[in-house]
Structure formats: C-alpha cells, structure tokens
Design an enzyme around this catalytic site. Structure first.
Site, short mmCIF file in Angstrom:
data_model
loop_
_atom_site.label_atom_id
_atom_site.label_comp_id
_atom_site.label_asym_id
_atom_site.label_seq_id
_atom_site.Cartn_x
_atom_site.Cartn_y
_atom_site.Cartn_z
CG ASP A 42 58.13 63.21 -33.71
OD1 ASP A 42 57.37 62.57 -34.45
OD2 ASP A 42 59.36 63.02 -33.69
CD GLN A 82 76.43 58.97 -43.46
OE1 GLN A 82 75.75 59.71 -42.74
NE2 GLN A 82 76.08 58.67 -44.70
CG HIS A 123 61.44 59.95 -34.83
ND1 HIS A 123 60.51 60.96 -34.86
CD2 HIS A 123 61.49 59.46 -36.09
CE1 HIS A 123 60.03 61.07 -36.08
NE2 HIS A 123 60.59 60.17 -36.84
CB ALA A 160 72.40 65.68 -50.85
CB ILE A 216 63.84 65.39 -46.41
CG1 ILE A 216 62.63 64.51 -46.07
CG2 ILE A 216 64.20 66.29 -45.24
CD1 ILE A 216 62.90 63.49 -44.97
NE ARG A 231 53.99 65.24 -38.67
CZ ARG A 231 54.45 64.17 -39.31
NH1 ARG A 231 54.77 63.08 -38.63
NH2 ARG A 231 54.58 64.18 -40.63
CB VAL A 274 66.88 63.57 -40.64
CG1 VAL A 274 65.42 63.53 -41.08
CG2 VAL A 274 67.28 64.97 -40.19
N GLY A 275 67.74 60.47 -40.61
CA GLY A 275 67.49 59.12 -41.13
C GLY A 275 67.11 58.15 -40.03
CG ASN A 276 63.29 57.40 -38.95
OD1 ASN A 276 63.58 57.92 -37.88
ND2 ASN A 276 62.30 57.82 -39.73
#
Lengths: 436, 436
Positions: free
Chosen positions: B248, B201, B276, B101, B105, B251, B218-220
């Site tokens: 993606d 988590q 991803h 947080a 982003i 885009r 979202v975290g890779n």
C-alpha cells in the site's frame, strides 16, 4: 515423419496498421502520458530534495511519440539522468527488450532486471516489453506492478505489439515469446509458425536495434529460432545471437551434485552440446566435481550414460507433474545466469554453455547452425569457444546425432533463412518434456 | 452486517498424525535423502577443488529425521559451512520459514531470498517451506526449481505441512498462506477461518521458533491475523510481529509521483495508517515530494482527499482486470522492502510503514491492536515509532475509522486471542479489491 513444403511468401507477420491503431484507441496509456506537460509546469516549483543523493532536480521531458512504443504510467516521464550519472556514478541507461513479456518466465525475469541484480546497482535500465494484441492488457498489468515496485534503477517502461517499435535501440533482446504447440501440430508446423515470428523479429532487430545488440532466444525451438533470427539480421554480428541452454546446464550440474553427494557449487565445466531438445548432450566427460573429472568421482558409467541425460531432460516433465506449470522461476534464473556470463569474466578454468552460431568452431561441428557449445567471456558481452575439451566415441556419436537434427531443422526452415525451398525430414518428436 | 458467535473449542487445526504419515509414505523425498550415506563414502575420495574459494572439502552429514520437516533433494545433504564462513567471510546460516510457499507470491519471494538480494551476499540461508496437504506436490516443484537455480547461498530447503516442524528455529517467519474467501462467505467467517490458522501458527512459533523470530504476516486479513498470531505466542516479543502494509505504501508513493510528475524515488515519508483494508489511510499530510510537503506540490486538495486514497486501494482490483491474477511480483517486492527496512538503517529523515502492535504508541491510537504506523529502524531487526508526525482533523477522523474497524475485528476474534467470547459487529465489506 512430417514432410512439409512451405511457401516463402507466407512468412510476413508484421502487424497491420489497423491492429496498431487498436492500441491508441482503447488503452488508457495515453491518459498517463498526457500528464507530462502539466508535470513540467509543476516541477519548476520544486527546489530542494530530501535524500543526500538526490540533490538535483530532474528535467521532465515529454515522450516523442514517433517510432516509440507506448510508455506506461510514471515511466511516461523521461528524466534527465545526468544528475544520477554524476552524483551516484550511474552508467548510461541501457535498453532491454523482452518479448513474451506478459508470460510467466518474463514475469520473473523483468523484476530481476529492474531490481538491479542482473546489470548491477549503478546501471539504470529501460524495459521495452513486446506482447501480442491478445496480451496487451496483461502487459499493462506487468507495467503497473513494475511501477508499484519503485525500483530506483528502472527509468523507463514501454509496451507495444510492434517489434519495429519495441526493439528501437535495444542493447539486449531477450526473446521469450513463442506460440505453443496446438493439438495435433507437427514439429515441422511448430518450426514454421515460430520461425515466422523469429524471422520478423530478426528483421526488426536488423532495422532498429543497436548495431551490437545481444540476443538471447528462449522461445522454442530456440536453436533454430535463433538461427532464423540471425539470418534475418545480416547487419548484426551472428556471434551476438544465443539460444538458451543454460537451464539444461544448471539442471545437469544439480543432478551430478546429487549423484556425487556434493553441493552444486562444486560442479563445474559442464557443457550442454547441440540442440535444446531430447537430442541434447549433457557432457560428463569434460565436467568436473571439486576439480576432478566426474568419472573419477561418479564411477557408475551406466548412470552417466543413461540415467544422467534422462534426468536432465525429464526434469521439466517431472516439474509440470508436481507444480502443474512449466518452469518459470528457474528458467528466468538461467536467463539471468546467461546474461551475467556475458557481462562478467568467466571464473578461471571454468566455462558456460550457450547455443551459438557454429561457424569457425574448433570441434568439427557443421557450420551454419546454432549449436550449444562451451564458451568463456571476458565480461565484455562477447565470448570465445573453449579449446581444451576432450571427446571420446560416446560423446562424438551423441554430438553427431544432435548435429544431424539441427541440420534437418535448418532444411525445414530454409524458406525463413533465405536458403531456398524448405524440405522437412525431421526425426521423431524431440521436444523436451514439460516445454510448451 | 454479520453477527456470529463462535465456539472457542473449534479452533484447533493442528494436523493429525495420519495426515503427516501421508508425507513419508507417498513422496519421493526419502529417495533423495537415502543418497547421503553413499555420498559420504564417495566424498573421501575428493581431495582438491576447482575454484579459489572452494578449497575445503565439505562434510556431508545425514539429516536428523526427528522433529525436522522433510529435506528436499540436494538439500538433504547438510554441509559444514565453516569452510565458507572462514574463506568467504560468510555469516552464520539463518532459518527463514515461509507459509503459503506453493503460492504465487512465495514463488517470487523464495527466489529473491535464495539469490542473496534480500539478506546480502555473505548470508547463507535455509528455507523452510510450509504448505498444505493439497499443495505438497507443488511444494516439491518449488524445491526442484530452487535446486535447479544453483543459488550458492541457499544451503537447505525443507518442506512440510506441520508448522511445529517447519518453524523449528526460524529466525524469520513470512506468513503468506491464507484461505481465500469462498462464495457467500461473510467477512466474519473469513476472520475466523484464517484466524484459526494464525492462532495455530502463533502457537507453533511460540513452541519452536527462535526466541527473537521476526514475523511478517501477509495473509489476509493481515492485521488481525498478526494480532491473533502474537497473542498465541506470548514468549515472543509482540513487537516482533508485523502486518504487511508496504505494498500500500509503495502504491501510494507511485500515485503521488504520477500526480506530481516526478520519479517515484522523490517521494518520501509516506505512512499507511491502520488496517490493510479499504479503511486504510494513506497519509498525504506528512508525506513529502523532493523534501517538500505534498500539499505544497500537489495543490489539488480534492484529488488528495478523494481520488488518491481510492487510487491506492483500487490498484489491486485494476490489476486483476488487466493481468487476470492478483499481484504477486509487486507484493513479493514489498515483502522484501519490509524485511530490508528492518535489517538496514532507515535513511535519515525518512520512515516506512508497518502494521505493528499498538501498545505504547505516541499517537493516542487504541492499544491492543495491530495498526500500521510510521517506523524507523537502526537495521538491527527492531524498530521505533516516529514521533514527529502531524495530524489535522481530516487525518484524525480517518484514523479513528480504521481504528474502530480493527477494534471490531478484535472483538470478532476474541475466541482466538484468549479474550473470551467473540462478538462480531463488523461494518460492511472492507476487503481491498483484487485481494483473495
């Protein structure tokens, strides 16, 4: 105490053609633009559409290069918006120019503007981004992210480094860009260096913007920058220029809410008087909490007179300690608030603060400066000053101090406002902590 | 080629009590919270309100300290929302947890959530911000800026470093936080280090979140992180977990629009298949432009098969070159798009991409992995997979490659999904340029 006399001929910062040619030489923008004719040919083959509201084929026209800043990517295709105007009841496209567009405040603001949350879901917009030679690559990055966001209302994005091109037909100019203060730089030097930028941008607005462009100056020192800007734009009503004090107002409301133990939406009628500096006056005399005078709710007069103002002013400094950067997100929210306050009717009985040209004010404040005062709007982009405010000795005295500072700043930039030779006798450093 | 065997007992990252006590010892949060009782007394004196919709006096209650993350500032006052629910037709408050947080982003996303543009103008929200010990000060800065923004719908903000506290009753969990890859770190190491975070988590969500929490990772590496997360949360439907491939998709739409010379809102039915990563498959076979198959509009098969995918994948890298940072604003827009796609009905005939649990998919893709596929939603938070898509050899072959990669990633994190000993035989580096 700094005393500086500046040569009025040194103010020209308009870019040399050799700087502009840099743009067309080294940027890949042109490559995108070159697609346009190809697209037009292909387009004739498209005969039906997928979604109910997209039944009309748009007409793609090539960009006029003359007098226009460089378009970017997909936005180099200019579409005939009549289809949307008819089928979606869209309004006519408006042009919004933003300076300092590669900075963090703009990075929040541009996406808010593009999403439709500021001007509404039926208002297509064109964003015209003004950067510097140094930031032009970053501006391309911003334009790329705007492309990738697929905002339906965002119909044009153009980027450039010449205000005379970027401000063309602008109906809003959100002027965020300013030079930060370098080490050892006096406030007078800062007034001059940023004043030159704002003088030039005022001239550019005067030359090419919409005759009724609304201008919000965020770059510091914002009151005097706004004054310089409006003095250099004699063909645009002085009333159209604003210096942003809305973040101060928002912070003041939050601190009053905290002290009173109420949610912030119960706090109203908060004025920031004067300069966006440490002489600013957050007014607790006229402010209300749940409709009652603040003084009837917060009985701690010492807190109101001493800690309250300090808390509002030191907020930016505390934030920088915590966050490591100056406020960008909340500043951008306050710019949105400032715009919305001009395009939606002010709620009955309430008002908002904005740094506006002081001529004709009913408070006895000196004329010829940009002074934050309580305003109301019918939502037509214009405003009127609120008449039913009260003053006491404490408030009068503090207003006099911020007024004196703004008059001193004005004398210090006389060479930029066409009022003769500058004489700088500024008081001590009144820059707000955490800014620049 | 990295081969790593990892000890399943090394995965615990849950914070030690001594780390938590850091919070209550050194942060000024408590100071704010201590105002609450005082406010309650003062509040009884407030008997009328200023705006038409604010006629009811809110009840201020003190925060329950047990099992709750630290509230922040003005949000330490919890209000009785019944007044707003009745007079403004507000819905019941929802809890939105966001990890990472304090990052860029989230800095865009949180202000979008708080403004009401994501969940609508009648949906009050509570933001629960998860950070790390290192970022807790910055989190306070974020909370300060949220306070200063005066969002009427934002009724609670709490910050913490323990997922078991922060995820309490979360109805949405937007998991952005991830460790960046250090110098010389193999992809297998990255899978493990971030996998541990997402395992923890997942356990926390399983223990304390709403039984129907929707999770967007979202975290890779986001697909495999989402898989680990859902495997560690057996009491939450696996269908509720998503890996973000929406940026993606956005885009890809933009690049197709550019190539076809149409505005991006004319491009529909774009699927991102698979991971991803650089094996992802932007699907031009099923995509449509103005309702027509892409291949009927863009005749350049070579461009579609080679340049198109490359353009989508290299976008992040180009952006970092231009902008100097990885995309934050457009990523946050795509998270908003992903949420909106689940809470509003998908437009007739269209779909959206999301990385979802592959069990029961109609495409013959291996089960037990998180794979990006075309989805439709009725707007109830749930989705169904789209059946009427077509495949050709080219598409099948590319899907097989990304599927093989995700199966390899799965074997590499078996110690984190309860499926035995990890065996890493990952292909070369498939991290998208410009990410982490």
């Amino acid at each position: 105490m700094a005393v500086t006399q500046l040569n009025p001929t040194s103010t020209k910062t308009h870019l040399h053609p050799s700087q502009l040619s840099f743009l067309s030489r080294s940027l890949p923008i042109k490559r995108h633009c070159a697609f346009a004719p190809l697209h037009r040919t292909q387009h004739a083959k498209i005969s039906c559409s997928v979604a109910p509201n997209q039944v009309q084929v748009p007409t793609v026209v090539t960009q006029e290069p003359k007098g226009k800043p460089d378009c970017y990517g997909v936005f180099c295709l200019t579409y005939d918006l009549r289809a949307e105007e008819e089928t979606r009841s869209w309004k006519k496209l408006i042009n919004i120019a933003v300076s300092g567009a590669a900075g963090m405040i703009a990075n929040h603001l541009l996406f808010k503007l593009a999403s439709g949350e500021v001007f509404g879901p039926n208002q297509p917009i064109a964003l015209k981004l003004l950067g510097s030679e140094r930031s032009i690559q970053a501006l391309e990055g911003v334009a790329m992210e705007l492309e990738d966001s697929l905002f339906p209302l965002l119909r044009e994005v153009s980027i450039g480094i010449d205000a005379y091109e970027v401000f063309q037909d602008a109906e809003w100019a959100l002027l965020i860009g300013a030079k930060p203060r370098g080490p050892g730089m006096e406030r007078a030097d800062l007034l001059d260096i940023n004043g030159q930028i704002y003088a030039e941008q005022g001239k550019a607005l005067n030359a090419v913007a919409s005759r009724n462009v609304k201008v919000i100056v965020v770059g510091n020192p914002c009151n005097t920058n706004a004054l310089i800007c409006l003095k250099n734009a004699p063909n645009i009503p002085a009333k159209n220029f604003h210096a942003l004090t809305r973040l101060d107002e928002n912070r003041a409301k939050c601190q009053l809410a905290l002290k009173a133990g109420v949610f912030y939406d119960k706090v109203s009628n908060v004025t920031i008087w004067g300069n966006h500096s440490t002489t600013q006056v957050p007014d607790f005399l006229n402010a209300r909490i749940d409709g009652l005078p603040v003084k009837d709710v917060v009985k701690d007069r010492k807190w109101l007179e001493e800690e309250f103002t300090e808390k509002v002013q030191k907020r930016g400094g505390v934030l920088i300690q915590k966050w490591g950067r100056s406020s960008a997100a909340s500043t951008s929210v306050s710019i949105v608030d400032a715009i919305r306050s001009l395009i939606t009717p002010t709620p009955e009985g309430d008002w908002f603060s904005s740094g506006v040209y002081s001529n004709g004010n009913p408070y006895g404040i000196a004329e010829g400066i940009v002074f934050s005062m309580p305003c109301r709007s019918k939502g037509d982009g214009d405003y009127e000053l609120v008449k039913d405010v009260i003053f006491d000795d404490y408030l009068r005295k503090r207003i006099a101090k911020t007024e004196a500072e703004l008059l001193a700043e004005k004398r210090c930039v006389a060479h930029l406002t066409g009022e003769g030779i500058a004489v700088c006798d500024l008081p001590g450093d009144t820059m707000l902590p955490g800014e620049m």
